[in-house]
Design an enzyme around this catalytic site. Sequence first.
Site, PDB file in Angstrom:
ATOM      1  N   ASP A  55       0.949  -1.374  -0.105  1.00  0.00           N
ATOM      2  CA  ASP A  55      -0.019   0.174   0.137  1.00  0.00           C
ATOM      3  C   ASP A  55       0.827   1.169  -0.096  1.00  0.00           C
ATOM      4  O   ASP A  55       2.032   1.265   0.383  1.00  0.00           O
ATOM      5  CB  ASP A  55      -1.016  -0.155   1.193  1.00  0.00           C
ATOM      6  CG  ASP A  55      -0.445   0.143   2.490  1.00  0.00           C
ATOM      7  OD1 ASP A  55       0.490  -0.791   2.599  1.00  0.00           O
ATOM      8  OD2 ASP A  55      -0.516   1.064   3.489  1.00  0.00           O
TER       9      ASP A  55
ATOM     10  N   GLU B 102      -0.155  -1.227   5.634  1.00  0.00           N
ATOM     11  CA  GLU B 102       0.801  -0.754   6.610  1.00  0.00           C
ATOM     12  C   GLU B 102       0.758   0.647   7.148  1.00  0.00           C
ATOM     13  O   GLU B 102       1.083   1.189   8.156  1.00  0.00           O
ATOM     14  CB  GLU B 102       2.253  -1.055   5.999  1.00  0.00           C
ATOM     15  CG  GLU B 102       3.531  -1.048   7.046  1.00  0.00           C
ATOM     16  CD  GLU B 102       4.088   0.486   6.720  1.00  0.00           C
ATOM     17  OE1 GLU B 102       4.938   0.916   7.675  1.00  0.00           O
ATOM     18  OE2 GLU B 102       3.624   1.287   5.986  1.00  0.00           O
TER      19      GLU B 102
END
Length: 380
Positions: free
Chosen positions: A72, A133
């Site tokens: 991400d 994350e």
Amino acid sequence: MSDAAALLSALVAIPSVCRTPNGAIVALVRDHLARHGVEAAILPGPEGDRANLFATIGPRDVPGIVLSGHLDVVPAGEGWTGDPFALRQVGDRLVGRGAVDMKGFVACLLALVPEMVRAPLARPIHLALSYDEEVGCVGVRHMIARLPELCATPTACLVGEPSEMRPVLRHKGKVAGRLTVRGRAGHSSRPDLADNAVHLAADLVGLVRGLHEDFVARGPFHDMFTPASSTLQVGVIAGGTGVNVVPDTCRIDWEARAVPGTDPMTIHDALLARVAGLVDPLRAAGREVAVESEVLSAYPALDLPDDAPLRSLAEAWSGHAALGAVSYGTEAGLFQAAGIPSIICGPGRIAEAHRPDESIGLADLDECCAMLRRVIAQQS
């Protein structure tokens, strides 16, 4: 373009922004691995539209090393001089959202897969790629929980966050929380008939600041960090609808960073104890107030001992002396908490992350690939 740069271009082209579905980028990685005969385990998270990916190259029943990254990225935001999701070369740098944080490392992993497959690995190399994350190390928790069914307990984990290829031994832990203050609405001409949630929230902000000042004054301290103590701050306050309305709701978002040796949740608990000490007497006196608490994210500190074997290994792999500590947080603390010695080492500068025109150098990718080749050789 090098193989790593071409793969980075493909990764950046998928806008895998945190808190959004990530099926497209997981499929890209899965298909790349499959082309080289590597089967990937796709591990959906409870959200239903996001998944981690875990793959093993080499013998599964032997302890090996985890190479960890996240898929991400943060939202692009304003200020870009080009399309943030179309990688472009400017001089000797590659510009695009996620180029350094941390699709550059992921691209290097994928570029080295053919060499991992060809190598006579005596110990496995595990590729662990997580989701979300950037919003509190969300996805990796679910992946770590499933490691016992995926592989023998790993001997080490290398998290490839940007560190200019210097192994990093430590970072602070974190907890972020939300306090929602409830009062009673009313007309501003009769505040005596209402309970002002913003006023009470202001008192709670004072509690956050007071706890922060206690840590700064009394510690515990860790000399590797600046500042050397745990810290707290309020980042968001939201409440009220107009100056002639006594507000009945106010939200406070706060964060604490905890030095190694301090569980971030103990800071959370200490703050809530102070909140209760303020609010409970008000309620007992008949005030119509309440405070709801929510943990938004949390992860533990990373604290690899100076004499840990992984330190000397990472220094040999990277060719750089270890750095004692960094100010940012990573998933490494969670791998460490699961009993896996962990270290940070990845390409690029953290200062490039989360900014417009984020970039990574072509030389950074080359240096990372060289490190990964030494990891492959050491596992063989």
